[in-house]
Motif scaffolding. Structure first.
Motif, PDB file in Angstrom:
ATOM      1  N   PHE A 118     -14.373  25.017  39.510  1.00  0.00           N
ATOM      2  CA  PHE A 118     -14.299  26.472  39.666  1.00  0.00           C
ATOM      3  C   PHE A 118     -15.656  27.066  40.005  1.00  0.00           C
ATOM      4  N   LYS A 119     -16.713  26.473  39.475  1.00  0.00           N
ATOM      5  CA  LYS A 119     -18.047  26.951  39.814  1.00  0.00           C
ATOM      6  C   LYS A 119     -18.327  26.758  41.303  1.00  0.00           C
ATOM      7  N   GLY A 120     -17.951  25.601  41.838  1.00  0.00           N
ATOM      8  CA  GLY A 120     -18.220  25.324  43.240  1.00  0.00           C
ATOM      9  C   GLY A 120     -17.259  25.999  44.194  1.00  0.00           C
ATOM     10  N   ALA A 121     -15.975  26.110  43.802  1.00  0.00           N
ATOM     11  CA  ALA A 121     -14.941  26.622  44.714  1.00  0.00           C
ATOM     12  C   ALA A 121     -14.714  28.116  44.590  1.00  0.00           C
ATOM     13  N   TRP A 122     -15.380  28.764  43.622  1.00  0.00           N
ATOM     14  CA  TRP A 122     -15.085  30.181  43.371  1.00  0.00           C
ATOM     15  C   TRP A 122     -15.286  31.086  44.589  1.00  0.00           C
ATOM     16  N   PRO A 123     -16.299  30.880  45.433  1.00  0.00           N
ATOM     17  CA  PRO A 123     -16.432  31.759  46.608  1.00  0.00           C
ATOM     18  C   PRO A 123     -15.184  31.760  47.491  1.00  0.00           C
ATOM     19  N   ALA A 124     -14.566  30.599  47.682  1.00  0.00           N
ATOM     20  CA  ALA A 124     -13.359  30.525  48.507  1.00  0.00           C
ATOM     21  C   ALA A 124     -12.174  31.177  47.798  1.00  0.00           C
ATOM     22  N   ILE A 125     -12.047  30.956  46.496  1.00  0.00           N
ATOM     23  CA  ILE A 125     -10.919  31.511  45.745  1.00  0.00           C
ATOM     24  C   ILE A 125     -10.970  33.030  45.732  1.00  0.00           C
ATOM     25  N   GLN A 126     -12.155  33.603  45.508  1.00  0.00           N
ATOM     26  CA  GLN A 126     -12.256  35.056  45.434  1.00  0.00           C
ATOM     27  C   GLN A 126     -12.058  35.703  46.811  1.00  0.00           C
ATOM     28  N   LEU A 127     -12.533  35.050  47.875  1.00  0.00           N
ATOM     29  CA  LEU A 127     -12.301  35.603  49.210  1.00  0.00           C
ATOM     30  C   LEU A 127     -10.819  35.539  49.558  1.00  0.00           C
ATOM     31  N   ALA A 128     -10.145  34.461  49.158  1.00  0.00           N
ATOM     32  CA  ALA A 128      -8.707  34.343  49.403  1.00  0.00           C
ATOM     33  C   ALA A 128      -7.946  35.458  48.690  1.00  0.00           C
ATOM     34  N   PHE A 129      -8.361  35.783  47.467  1.00  0.00           N
ATOM     35  CA  PHE A 129      -7.702  36.844  46.703  1.00  0.00           C
ATOM     36  C   PHE A 129      -7.787  38.177  47.435  1.00  0.00           C
ATOM     37  N   VAL A 130      -8.935  38.440  48.043  1.00  0.00           N
ATOM     38  CA  VAL A 130      -9.141  39.719  48.723  1.00  0.00           C
ATOM     39  C   VAL A 130      -8.500  39.734  50.108  1.00  0.00           C
ATOM     40  N   SER A 131      -8.746  38.677  50.890  1.00  0.00           N
ATOM     41  CA  SER A 131      -8.320  38.680  52.295  1.00  0.00           C
ATOM     42  C   SER A 131      -6.844  38.367  52.470  1.00  0.00           C
ATOM     43  N   ARG A 132      -6.250  37.662  51.500  1.00  0.00           N
ATOM     44  CA  ARG A 132      -4.842  37.250  51.575  1.00  0.00           C
ATOM     45  C   ARG A 132      -4.580  36.379  52.794  1.00  0.00           C
ATOM     46  N   SER A 133      -5.550  35.552  53.169  1.00  0.00           N
ATOM     47  CA  SER A 133      -5.391  34.690  54.337  1.00  0.00           C
ATOM     48  C   SER A 133      -6.042  33.339  54.082  1.00  0.00           C
ATOM     49  N   SER A 134      -5.210  32.292  54.014  1.00  0.00           N
ATOM     50  CA  SER A 134      -5.741  30.938  53.845  1.00  0.00           C
ATOM     51  C   SER A 134      -6.538  30.511  55.068  1.00  0.00           C
ATOM     52  N   LEU A 139      11.516  43.180  48.217  1.00  0.00           N
ATOM     53  CA  LEU A 139      10.226  42.633  47.815  1.00  0.00           C
ATOM     54  C   LEU A 139       9.078  42.996  48.744  1.00  0.00           C
ATOM     55  N   LEU A 140       9.386  43.601  49.891  1.00  0.00           N
ATOM     56  CA  LEU A 140       8.325  43.886  50.856  1.00  0.00           C
ATOM     57  C   LEU A 140       7.302  44.885  50.320  1.00  0.00           C
ATOM     58  N   ALA A 141       7.770  45.892  49.574  1.00  0.00           N
ATOM     59  CA  ALA A 141       6.852  46.930  49.103  1.00  0.00           C
ATOM     60  C   ALA A 141       5.808  46.367  48.145  1.00  0.00           C
ATOM     61  N   ILE A 142       6.223  45.430  47.295  1.00  0.00           N
ATOM     62  CA  ILE A 142       5.320  44.889  46.282  1.00  0.00           C
ATOM     63  C   ILE A 142       4.526  43.694  46.799  1.00  0.00           C
ATOM     64  N   ASP A 143       4.847  43.227  48.011  1.00  0.00           N
ATOM     65  CA  ASP A 143       4.282  41.971  48.510  1.00  0.00           C
ATOM     66  C   ASP A 143       2.752  41.939  48.576  1.00  0.00           C
ATOM     67  N   PRO A 144       2.069  42.994  49.056  1.00  0.00           N
ATOM     68  CA  PRO A 144       0.594  42.910  49.122  1.00  0.00           C
ATOM     69  C   PRO A 144      -0.060  42.639  47.773  1.00  0.00           C
ATOM     70  N   ILE A 145       0.507  43.218  46.714  1.00  0.00           N
ATOM     71  CA  ILE A 145      -0.065  43.022  45.379  1.00  0.00           C
ATOM     72  C   ILE A 145       0.130  41.580  44.926  1.00  0.00           C
ATOM     73  N   LEU A 146       1.279  41.012  45.250  1.00  0.00           N
ATOM     74  CA  LEU A 146       1.571  39.630  44.867  1.00  0.00           C
ATOM     75  C   LEU A 146       0.778  38.637  45.711  1.00  0.00           C
ATOM     76  N   ASP A 147       0.559  39.002  46.964  1.00  0.00           N
ATOM     77  CA  ASP A 147      -0.019  38.055  47.913  1.00  0.00           C
ATOM     78  C   ASP A 147      -1.459  37.690  47.568  1.00  0.00           C
ATOM     79  N   MET A 148      -2.149  38.556  46.866  1.00  0.00           N
ATOM     80  CA  MET A 148      -3.538  38.252  46.515  1.00  0.00           C
ATOM     81  C   MET A 148      -3.611  37.028  45.605  1.00  0.00           C
ATOM     82  N   MET A 149      -2.802  37.031  44.563  1.00  0.00           N
ATOM     83  CA  MET A 149      -2.822  35.904  43.619  1.00  0.00           C
ATOM     84  C   MET A 149      -2.231  34.650  44.251  1.00  0.00           C
ATOM     85  N   ARG A 150      -1.189  34.838  45.070  1.00  0.00           N
ATOM     86  CA  ARG A 150      -0.578  33.677  45.736  1.00  0.00           C
ATOM     87  C   ARG A 150      -1.588  32.972  46.616  1.00  0.00           C
ATOM     88  N   THR A 151      -2.338  33.739  47.417  1.00  0.00           N
ATOM     89  CA  THR A 151      -3.282  33.130  48.355  1.00  0.00           C
ATOM     90  C   THR A 151      -4.438  32.469  47.632  1.00  0.00           C
TER      91      THR A 151
END
Length: 450
Positions: free
Chosen positions: A264-280, A382-394
């Motif tokens: 988690f220390k090494g991969a955190w930059p990628a995980i946090q950017l994924a949470f924000v950008s919602r794009s793998s 589910l479309l309305a709530i999708d952006p909120i869910l997509d952050m954690m999913r990504t």
């Protein structure tokens, strides 16, 4: 005092603005976005809502601008890089095997959470609240849609699955042609390097993009919408958290025999950017770099991470469709049994490539619902709530895309454990946009035990 004395030559130290860690910039953007979004909604400040929308939209648009060429050249180069790896076929097979194993674990967790919590009960939603999507994914569309009608349309319509297909064909063809195709390969590697550098400029804007994306979501949806989907939202976040902070660390500790906290220390930059950008796919260059920092050989990483960014989706393609299918079935009062749950697992493990690393998981959801025979109107719920869910999913997707190469590398005895143990979480001490200085002639094949 002599002019050459230390006191005479010493320069006064001027004030320097300390570098702010990337994670701190993202967190600041999150907090500022929530505050501005709350202000815009509570005070009904329309111009602020518009400004937040534009900031977030431009950031996502810049990410998407690089998606098509980035996927094509990343997959092409990653396949050709396998020629430098001993026992490449075995590495590729074991990578795919671990993709499937972790996806199966994730979908089982999703099903268990959905069955325990009944996310569709007590929401106040009815079938009338749903709406059919304009396009629905089916297995026939999935299988026939892999092959494009021409080489232009997949790039203009951003059909990532077809782009992956063309890149794979081109990469295999380059390997078969050999030395005559070397100019094309050299050009592809150069273009990929340019794309990654340009994308890094966009990534530097992530804190600003975070303000717009989070702020607009709060201003638009507020907390009322989340209230209706409270159980469903909690299920998705809990399921993803169990995989992200439970399953992955357990696998790292037992299979790879490494310290999960260091991951988690090494991969955190990628995980946090994924949470924000919602794009793998948009996060892929950072995912690849942090995986290399964690001791996975570059030649293998350059294959495994782009491959995973388009096919490895534990959040979007396993946890989410499992819980969503139970949610939709309960809203429409459709009974499901063991057969349906097995089908959900099958779709999640085999069909995850349909998600293709873009924001949202609508294609995967429609594929799951159509396979189960559930009403497609459930997608509209589910479309309305999708952006909120997509952050954690990504975020979960990207973490899995980094974990799998570590597992495979550890099992194949090619993981640099000292490098893993010393991996840094900072993005400022080692620019991610600068490729390593290893020429094709100097790079050695990765030794893999027979």
């Amino acid at each position: 005092m002599s002019a050459n004395s230390p006191a005479a030559t010493e320069k006064p130290s001027g004030f320097r603005i300390p570098k702010v860690p990337f994670w701190a910039q993202i967190v600041t953007g999150l907090v500022l976005g929530v505050l501005l979004g709350w202000l815009a909604r509570s005070q009904d400040v329309s111009w602020l809502v518009t400004a937040l929308d534009k900031i977030g939209s431009i950031f996502v648009q810049l990410l998407k601008l690089a998606v098509a060429p980035l996927v094509f050249f990343a997959i092409l180069v990653s396949i050709t890089n396998l020629r430098k790896v001993n026992n490449a076929a075995r590495l590729a097979t074991r990578t795919l095997m671990w993709f499937m194993i972790t996806s199966l674990i994730a979908v089982v967790i999703g099903l268990a959470i959905g069955l325990l919590t009944n996310p569709g009960a007590g929401t106040g939603l009815t079938p009338k609240d749903g709406a059919k999507p304009e396009e629905a994914g089916t297995w026939l569309d999935f299988l026939t849609g892999i092959i494009p009608e021409n080489v232009i349309t997949p790039f203009t319509e951003l059909n990532v699955l077809q782009i992956v297909f063309m890149a794979a064909v081109a990469g295999i063809a380059i390997l078969k042609v050999g030395e005559k195709a070397k100019p094309i390969l050299d050009l592809s590697e150069s273009v990929l390097t340019l794309l990654q550098k340009a994308l890094w400029w966009v990534i530097k804007l992530s804190p600003i993009g975070t303000v717009g994306l989070i702020g607009f979501a709060i201003a638009t949806y507020g907390w009322d919408l989340i209230g209706k989907y409270a159980t469903f939202t909690a299920d998705i976040y809990i399921g993803c958290a169990l995989v992200l902070f439970g399953v992955y660390p357990l696998l790292l500790a037992t299979v790879a025999k490494v310290n999960p906290l260091q991951f988690f220390k090494g991969a955190w930059p990628a995980i946090q950017l994924a949470f924000v950008s919602r794009s793998s796919v948009g996060t892929m260059p950072i995912t690849q770099k942090v995986t290399e920092r964690l001791g996975v050989p570059k030649d293998y990483t350059s294959f495994a991470v782009p491959f995973g960014a388009t096919t490895k989706m534990d959040g979007c393609a396993a946890i989410y469709p499992a819980i969503a299918a139970i949610f939709v079935a309960q809203i429409f009062d459709v009974q499901m049994g063991i057969k349906e749950y097995i089908l959900i697992a099958f779709v999640s493990v085999v069909g995850s490539a349909a998600t293709a690393g873009l924001t949202g998981a609508t294609v995967m959801l429609t594929l799951t619902l159509s396979t189960l025979g559930l009403p497609m109107e459930g997608v509209g719920l589910l479309l309305a709530i999708d952006p909120i869910l997509d952050m954690m999913r990504t975020a979960t997707n990207v973490a899995g895309q980094a974990v799998t190469p570590i597992l495979v590398a550890a099992r194949e005895n090619i993981l640099d454990r000292e490098k893993y143990a010393s991996a840094s979480s900072s993005l400022t001490d080692e620019p991610l946009d600068e490729p390593a200085d290893d020429s094709a002639d100097e790079r050695q094949a990765v030794p893999v035990p027979a």
